[in-house]
Design a protein around this motif. Sequence first.
Motif, PDB file in Angstrom:
ATOM      1  N   ARG A   1     -37.610  -3.229 -43.896  1.00 50.93           N
ATOM      2  CA  ARG A   1     -36.592  -4.147 -44.523  1.00 50.93           C
ATOM      3  C   ARG A   1     -35.895  -4.783 -43.075  1.00 50.93           C
ATOM      4  O   ARG A   1     -36.181  -3.905 -42.005  1.00 50.93           O
ATOM      5  CB  ARG A   1     -35.447  -3.272 -44.842  1.00 50.93           C
ATOM      6  N   GLY A   2     -35.589  -5.972 -43.170  1.00 54.47           N
ATOM      7  CA  GLY A   2     -34.995  -6.434 -41.826  1.00 54.47           C
ATOM      8  C   GLY A   2     -33.580  -6.118 -41.902  1.00 54.47           C
ATOM      9  O   GLY A   2     -32.891  -5.291 -42.899  1.00 54.47           O
ATOM     10  N   ASN A   3     -32.708  -6.952 -41.010  1.00 55.36           N
ATOM     11  CA  ASN A   3     -31.192  -6.734 -40.833  1.00 55.36           C
ATOM     12  C   ASN A   3     -30.571  -7.550 -41.861  1.00 55.36           C
ATOM     13  O   ASN A   3     -29.786  -8.517 -41.858  1.00 55.36           O
ATOM     14  CB  ASN A   3     -31.034  -7.238 -39.641  1.00 55.36           C
ATOM     15  N   PHE A   4     -30.389  -6.996 -43.407  1.00 54.23           N
ATOM     16  CA  PHE A   4     -29.978  -7.649 -44.073  1.00 54.23           C
ATOM     17  C   PHE A   4     -28.940  -6.469 -45.154  1.00 54.23           C
ATOM     18  O   PHE A   4     -29.673  -5.323 -45.217  1.00 54.23           O
ATOM     19  CB  PHE A   4     -30.695  -8.320 -45.091  1.00 54.23           C
ATOM     20  N   PRO A   5     -27.986  -6.753 -45.695  1.00 56.11           N
ATOM     21  CA  PRO A   5     -27.170  -5.857 -46.318  1.00 56.11           C
ATOM     22  C   PRO A   5     -27.797  -5.342 -47.866  1.00 56.11           C
ATOM     23  O   PRO A   5     -28.821  -6.215 -48.136  1.00 56.11           O
ATOM     24  CB  PRO A   5     -25.793  -6.580 -46.503  1.00 56.11           C
ATOM     25  N   ASP A   6     -27.207  -4.583 -48.340  1.00 50.30           N
ATOM     26  CA  ASP A   6     -27.642  -3.855 -49.550  1.00 50.30           C
ATOM     27  C   ASP A   6     -27.566  -4.851 -50.623  1.00 50.30           C
ATOM     28  O   ASP A   6     -28.053  -4.523 -51.765  1.00 50.30           O
ATOM     29  CB  ASP A   6     -26.989  -2.595 -49.829  1.00 50.30           C
ATOM     30  N   ARG A   7     -26.730  -5.887 -50.345  1.00 53.10           N
ATOM     31  CA  ARG A   7     -26.742  -7.058 -51.592  1.00 53.10           C
ATOM     32  C   ARG A   7     -28.023  -7.548 -51.826  1.00 53.10           C
ATOM     33  O   ARG A   7     -28.177  -8.144 -52.916  1.00 53.10           O
ATOM     34  CB  ARG A   7     -25.753  -7.922 -51.052  1.00 53.10           C
ATOM     35  N   PHE A   8     -28.886  -7.612 -50.740  1.00 62.06           N
ATOM     36  CA  PHE A   8     -30.262  -8.058 -51.108  1.00 62.06           C
ATOM     37  C   PHE A   8     -31.114  -7.070 -51.530  1.00 62.06           C
ATOM     38  O   PHE A   8     -31.301  -5.836 -50.721  1.00 62.06           O
ATOM     39  CB  PHE A   8     -30.717  -8.583 -49.737  1.00 62.06           C
ATOM     40  N   SER A   9     -31.974  -7.162 -52.787  1.00 60.81           N
ATOM     41  CA  SER A   9     -32.564  -5.975 -53.175  1.00 60.81           C
ATOM     42  C   SER A   9     -33.959  -6.825 -53.686  1.00 60.81           C
ATOM     43  O   SER A   9     -33.999  -7.767 -54.020  1.00 60.81           O
ATOM     44  CB  SER A   9     -31.941  -5.147 -54.251  1.00 60.81           C
ATOM     45  N   GLY A  10     -34.850  -5.941 -54.012  1.00 62.70           N
ATOM     46  CA  GLY A  10     -36.056  -6.500 -54.736  1.00 62.70           C
ATOM     47  C   GLY A  10     -36.898  -5.658 -55.465  1.00 62.70           C
ATOM     48  O   GLY A  10     -36.557  -4.597 -55.590  1.00 62.70           O
ATOM     49  N   HIS A  11     -37.977  -6.160 -55.912  1.00 57.42           N
ATOM     50  CA  HIS A  11     -38.665  -5.237 -56.795  1.00 57.42           C
ATOM     51  C   HIS A  11     -40.263  -5.957 -56.711  1.00 57.42           C
ATOM     52  O   HIS A  11     -40.249  -6.972 -56.451  1.00 57.42           O
ATOM     53  CB  HIS A  11     -38.369  -5.276 -58.239  1.00 57.42           C
ATOM     54  N   GLN A  12     -41.218  -5.025 -56.918  1.00 58.08           N
ATOM     55  CA  GLN A  12     -42.535  -5.505 -56.988  1.00 58.08           C
ATOM     56  C   GLN A  12     -42.974  -5.024 -58.528  1.00 58.08           C
ATOM     57  O   GLN A  12     -42.764  -3.828 -58.755  1.00 58.08           O
ATOM     58  CB  GLN A  12     -43.285  -5.071 -55.920  1.00 58.08           C
ATOM     59  N   PHE A  13     -43.855  -5.824 -59.183  1.00 59.12           N
ATOM     60  CA  PHE A  13     -44.134  -5.315 -60.633  1.00 59.12           C
ATOM     61  C   PHE A  13     -45.707  -4.851 -60.231  1.00 59.12           C
ATOM     62  O   PHE A  13     -46.373  -5.043 -59.460  1.00 59.12           O
ATOM     63  CB  PHE A  13     -44.189  -6.563 -61.540  1.00 59.12           C
TER      64      PHE A  13
END
Lengths: 116, 113
Positions: free
Chosen positions: B57-69
């Motif tokens: 993870r880079g320096n981004f807040p928790d507002r940024f999230s993801g998912h991989q299927f």
Amino acid sequence: AQSVTQPDIHITVSEGASLELRCNYSYGATPYLFWYVQSPGQGLQLLLKYFSGDTLVQGIKGFEAEFKRSQSSFNLRKPSVHWSDAAEYFCAVGPINSGGYQKVTFGTGTKLQVIP
Amino acid sequence: DAGVTQSPTHLIKTRGQQVTLRCSPKSGHDTVSWYQQALGQGPQFIFQYYEEEERQRGNFPDRFSGHQFPNYSSELNVNALLLGDSALYLCASSLKPSAGELFFGEGSRLTVL
């Protein structure tokens, strides 16, 4: 932490002239180094990469780059620029951590303008 | 052979809203990375997904999230949008987490008003 510096924001060259884009990196060990090109409205395309071995690497579209460890540099060159080379160029460093995962860090880019 | 595809290509949101961006990696690739490219800047690393887990993870807040299927496609979610989230969001895939070469999509242009 790894970082990349591209000191030239804009460069203008005449068509047919030679080109050199500068890139300096900061990383403790031998890094993996890349040059990418981005045309307007498009994603990034890899021009060339250096992992190890010969420090002069050849890429697509007639580009080459030279890795100089003593100067922490990886400058991109082309002997004769074509109008279609006008784009933004990004240098990147991408070491692989101990867990086997690679994080690629990009510079701020150099915008190349080609004049007739 | 389809390359990296992203959707949508453009979208406009207002502050406080949430957005989901989607990415299908190049055929045969199992690793997806997301980057944010603000106007006039280089791409900034957000995070990397492999085997359906966030690996870096880079320096981004928790507002940024993801998912991989399971089919290796990925989503980027951004909650509570701020004006500063306006950017081109780039998805890149690679053959494996340490493959070296990233293949990029053309990006999703997000404008937050």
